[in-house]
Design a protein around this motif. Sequence first.
Motif, PDB file in Angstrom:
ATOM      1  N   THR A  14       6.363   1.221   2.320  1.00 49.58           N
ATOM      2  CA  THR A  14       6.871   2.004   1.200  1.00 49.58           C
ATOM      3  C   THR A  14       8.152   2.748   1.545  1.00 49.58           C
ATOM      4  O   THR A  14       8.736   3.388   0.667  1.00 49.58           O
ATOM      5  CB  THR A  14       5.812   3.010   0.715  1.00 49.58           C
ATOM      6  OG1 THR A  14       5.459   3.862   1.805  1.00 49.58           O
ATOM      7  CG2 THR A  14       4.573   2.300   0.187  1.00 49.58           C
ATOM      8  N   ARG A  63      -5.458  -3.577   2.348  1.00 48.80           N
ATOM      9  CA  ARG A  63      -5.735  -3.366   0.929  1.00 48.80           C
ATOM     10  C   ARG A  63      -6.177  -4.685   0.311  1.00 48.80           C
ATOM     11  O   ARG A  63      -5.907  -5.752   0.853  1.00 48.80           O
ATOM     12  CB  ARG A  63      -4.489  -2.871   0.194  1.00 48.80           C
ATOM     13  CG  ARG A  63      -3.924  -1.577   0.723  1.00 48.80           C
ATOM     14  CD  ARG A  63      -4.933  -0.432   0.493  1.00 48.80           C
ATOM     15  NE  ARG A  63      -4.564   0.753   1.216  1.00 48.80           N
ATOM     16  CZ  ARG A  63      -3.879   1.762   0.717  1.00 48.80           C
ATOM     17  NH1 ARG A  63      -3.467   1.717  -0.522  1.00 48.80           N
ATOM     18  NH2 ARG A  63      -3.605   2.804   1.454  1.00 48.80           N
ATOM     19  N   GLY A 115      -6.194   4.415  -7.788  1.00 46.64           N
ATOM     20  CA  GLY A 115      -4.773   4.231  -8.009  1.00 46.64           C
ATOM     21  C   GLY A 115      -4.306   4.707  -9.373  1.00 46.64           C
ATOM     22  O   GLY A 115      -5.061   5.295 -10.145  1.00 46.64           O
ATOM     23  N   GLU A 173      -2.906   2.922  -5.174  1.00 48.37           N
ATOM     24  CA  GLU A 173      -2.053   4.077  -4.857  1.00 48.37           C
ATOM     25  C   GLU A 173      -1.576   4.729  -6.152  1.00 48.37           C
ATOM     26  O   GLU A 173      -1.518   4.093  -7.194  1.00 48.37           O
ATOM     27  CB  GLU A 173      -0.808   3.630  -4.072  1.00 48.37           C
ATOM     28  CG  GLU A 173      -1.086   3.116  -2.696  1.00 48.37           C
ATOM     29  CD  GLU A 173      -1.467   4.209  -1.729  1.00 48.37           C
ATOM     30  OE1 GLU A 173      -0.958   5.336  -1.849  1.00 48.37           O
ATOM     31  OE2 GLU A 173      -2.291   3.933  -0.857  1.00 48.37           O
TER      32      GLU A 173
END
Length: 100
Positions: free
Chosen positions: A93, A27, A5, A43
Motif C-alpha cells: 500500500t 488475504r 472492510g 481493509e
Amino acid sequence: MITAGRIVRLAELDRAQVQFFLDGQRRSALAGDTVLTAMLASEEALRTSEFGSERRAGFCLMGACQDCWVWQEEGARLRACTTFVAEGMRLRTTPPENWP
C-alpha cells in the motif's frame, strides 16, 4: 470470510477463493475480483494519499482518476480498479521508497 472492510460481499459467494498478500499479510479474495475489490473487502482503505495523511479508497472505479495506485512487491505499480487479483499476488500500500 473477512467482513471488516469498507465493502461487504452480498452475492457471488460461490466463486473459488484466491490467496494474495497485502503488506506481507495473507488475504483471501474471490476469483474474478479486481485488486480494488479484494483489498476493500478486507481493509477500510487502499492506501494513504501521497500528498497528505488522508486515506484513499479509489474514486472513479474505471482507471481514469488514478486514485487507486498500489504497488507489487517487485516495485511496479498497478491500478487496483482495473487489475484482477491473482493467486499469490504480493501487494503493498506504500511506494517502494517507504518499504523497510
